[in-house]
Scaffold this active site. Structure first.
Site, PDB file in Angstrom:
ATOM      1  N   LYS A  44       0.935  -7.465   5.373  1.00 15.93           N
ATOM      2  CA  LYS A  44       0.942  -8.519   4.342  1.00 15.93           C
ATOM      3  C   LYS A  44       2.259  -8.541   3.568  1.00 15.93           C
ATOM      4  O   LYS A  44       2.818  -7.485   3.265  1.00 15.93           O
ATOM      5  CB  LYS A  44      -0.220  -8.298   3.371  1.00 15.93           C
ATOM      6  CG  LYS A  44      -1.546  -8.058   4.079  1.00 15.93           C
ATOM      7  CD  LYS A  44      -2.734  -7.982   3.149  1.00 15.93           C
ATOM      8  CE  LYS A  44      -3.949  -7.451   3.890  1.00 15.93           C
ATOM      9  NZ  LYS A  44      -4.026  -5.993   3.977  1.00 15.93           N
ATOM     10  N   HIS A  62      -0.082 -12.003   0.809  1.00 18.92           N
ATOM     11  CA  HIS A  62      -1.082 -11.102   0.210  1.00 18.92           C
ATOM     12  C   HIS A  62      -1.867 -11.756  -0.929  1.00 18.92           C
ATOM     13  O   HIS A  62      -3.089 -11.583  -1.036  1.00 18.92           O
ATOM     14  CB  HIS A  62      -0.383  -9.821  -0.280  1.00 18.92           C
ATOM     15  CG  HIS A  62      -1.256  -8.622  -0.325  1.00 18.92           C
ATOM     16  ND1 HIS A  62      -0.817  -7.355  -0.050  1.00 18.92           N
ATOM     17  CD2 HIS A  62      -2.564  -8.492  -0.617  1.00 18.92           C
ATOM     18  CE1 HIS A  62      -1.813  -6.499  -0.167  1.00 18.92           C
ATOM     19  NE2 HIS A  62      -2.882  -7.171  -0.514  1.00 18.92           N
ATOM     20  N   TYR A 103       0.832  -1.214   0.000  1.00 19.91           N
ATOM     21  CA  TYR A 103       0.000   0.000   0.000  1.00 19.91           C
ATOM     22  C   TYR A 103       0.867   1.265   0.000  1.00 19.91           C
ATOM     23  O   TYR A 103       0.355   2.366  -0.229  1.00 19.91           O
ATOM     24  CB  TYR A 103      -0.970   0.028   1.199  1.00 19.91           C
ATOM     25  CG  TYR A 103      -1.941  -1.131   1.267  1.00 19.91           C
ATOM     26  CD1 TYR A 103      -2.220  -1.916   0.158  1.00 19.91           C
ATOM     27  CD2 TYR A 103      -2.589  -1.440   2.465  1.00 19.91           C
ATOM     28  CE1 TYR A 103      -3.095  -2.982   0.236  1.00 19.91           C
ATOM     29  CE2 TYR A 103      -3.475  -2.503   2.541  1.00 19.91           C
ATOM     30  CZ  TYR A 103      -3.718  -3.270   1.434  1.00 19.91           C
ATOM     31  OH  TYR A 103      -4.592  -4.320   1.523  1.00 19.91           O
TER      32      TYR A 103
END
Ligand code: A2P
Length: 315
Positions: A77, A110, A48
């Protein structure tokens, strides 16, 4: 607040704050606001690109006395480019350093997709590694070692179907499977399988992920927040459509991580913990099922990729 209780008695609050698409510059305030509003579960991921700013928010929240580390559940993740067993620990250490933590409550693989370390957006066929080259079991073994070393308290996966979960269960079943889940995509068969293996679940994109890249959206994408069934139930409870969608997951005993960077909506979403349905209302929401994925995984099936949609989503 309801919780998922793990075998070591650790408690995961069912409602957490999602941070995918929360940009640097806005995620610090979102996390501080969420903690002050009562959130004790924050969902993060290396990919992210905002973990360093979230780390600053955690450090300041701890030093301000807003929350203690042991009261907060932090998930992160492992990205696809670090699936070789010897890459897992360095990737985790980078996340821990960014988040300014010395352990994670939960570490998830992930995606069941392996990629070269050099891969970057947008993906090309040559960026992928096959699961023969880097088996999911190899990555998983690397993750379990981090649990044994105390760097993570729990280990799990995200975006796994039943066949992929079965592969890992031959080593050790994951403790969590985080997948897209909402009334359009209840994933009941996967949920039943996870329950039978004592694998907890978390629902991502519970509101329909409206803020994702427009290029990844189809023009006729249905809007969950505007579905008449959702609006009617919301009105009956003096609640909002978003609260109804969030409460639907919690009603199923599934953790849920709505993303928001807006002060008002962060609090609004937290108040969904107060909302409960009649069984008839729950049935009406369940009748919205249409097997619609907002995150369809097509980025993993570009020309030259060894992965197919069937590998990803068919059990
Ligand atoms: P914002 O961050 O400006 O609040 P998902 O969790 O499914 O990915 O959805 C995230 C999207 O939903 C973001 O665009 C977010 O915008 C928006 N959102 C979050 N909470 C609410 C809410 N209570 N009502 C309407 N939209 C919301």
């Amino acid at each position: 607040m309801k919780y998922i209780i793990f075998s070591n008695n650790d408690r995961l609050p069912l409602l957490g704050l999602g941070t995918w698409k929360s940009n640097p510059g806005e995620v610090y305030d979102a996390v501080r606001t969420a903690i002050n509003a009562g959130y004790r579960h924050i969902d993060c991921a290396a990919v992210y690109g905002n973990e360093a700013e979230i780390g600053n928010a955690f450090a300041d929240a701890f030093s301000a006395g807003d929350v203690r580390r042991e009261e907060l559940w932090v998930t992160s993740k492992l990205w696809n480019t670090a699936h070789k067993e010897n890459q897992v620990k360095p990737a985790l250490e980078k996340t821990l350093q960014d988040l300014q933590l010395d352990y994670l409550d939960m570490y998830l693989m992930h995606w069941p997709i392996a990629m070269k370390e050099s891969a970057g957006f947008p993906f090309k066929g040559a960026d992928f590694l096959t699961l023969d080259e880097v088996p999911l079991e190899e990555t998983w073994t690397g993750m379990i070692k981090q649990k044994e070393a105390g760097l993570v308290r729990h280990a799990g996966v995200s975006n796994f179907n039943i066949l992929n979960l079965e592969k890992l269960c031959r080593v050790e079943c994951p403790e969590m499977n985080q997948v897209e889940m909402h009334p359009f995509l209840p994933q009941q068969k996967l949920a039943d399988y996870c329950k039978s293996k004592n694998i907890a679940m978390t629902a991502y994109s519970p509101l329909g992920s409206l803020d994702r890249n427009p290029k990844a959206k189809s023009p006729d994408e249905p809007l969950m927040l505007e579905q008449p069934v959702v609006r009617k139930i919301a009105e009956a409870h003096g609640a909002t459509p978003a609260q109804v969608l969030i409460a639907w997951s919690m009603h199923r005993g599934i953790a849920v991580i709505p993303k928001s960077v807006n002060k008002h909506r962060i609090s609004e979403n937290f108040e969904a913990t107060e909302l409960s349905f009649t069984e008839q209302e729950f049935d009406h929401l369940n009748a919205m099922e249409q097997t619609f994925r907002f995150i369809d995984g097509s980025i993993w099936t570009v020309a030259g990729s060894p992965y197919t949609m069937a590998d990803l989503w068919e059990a």
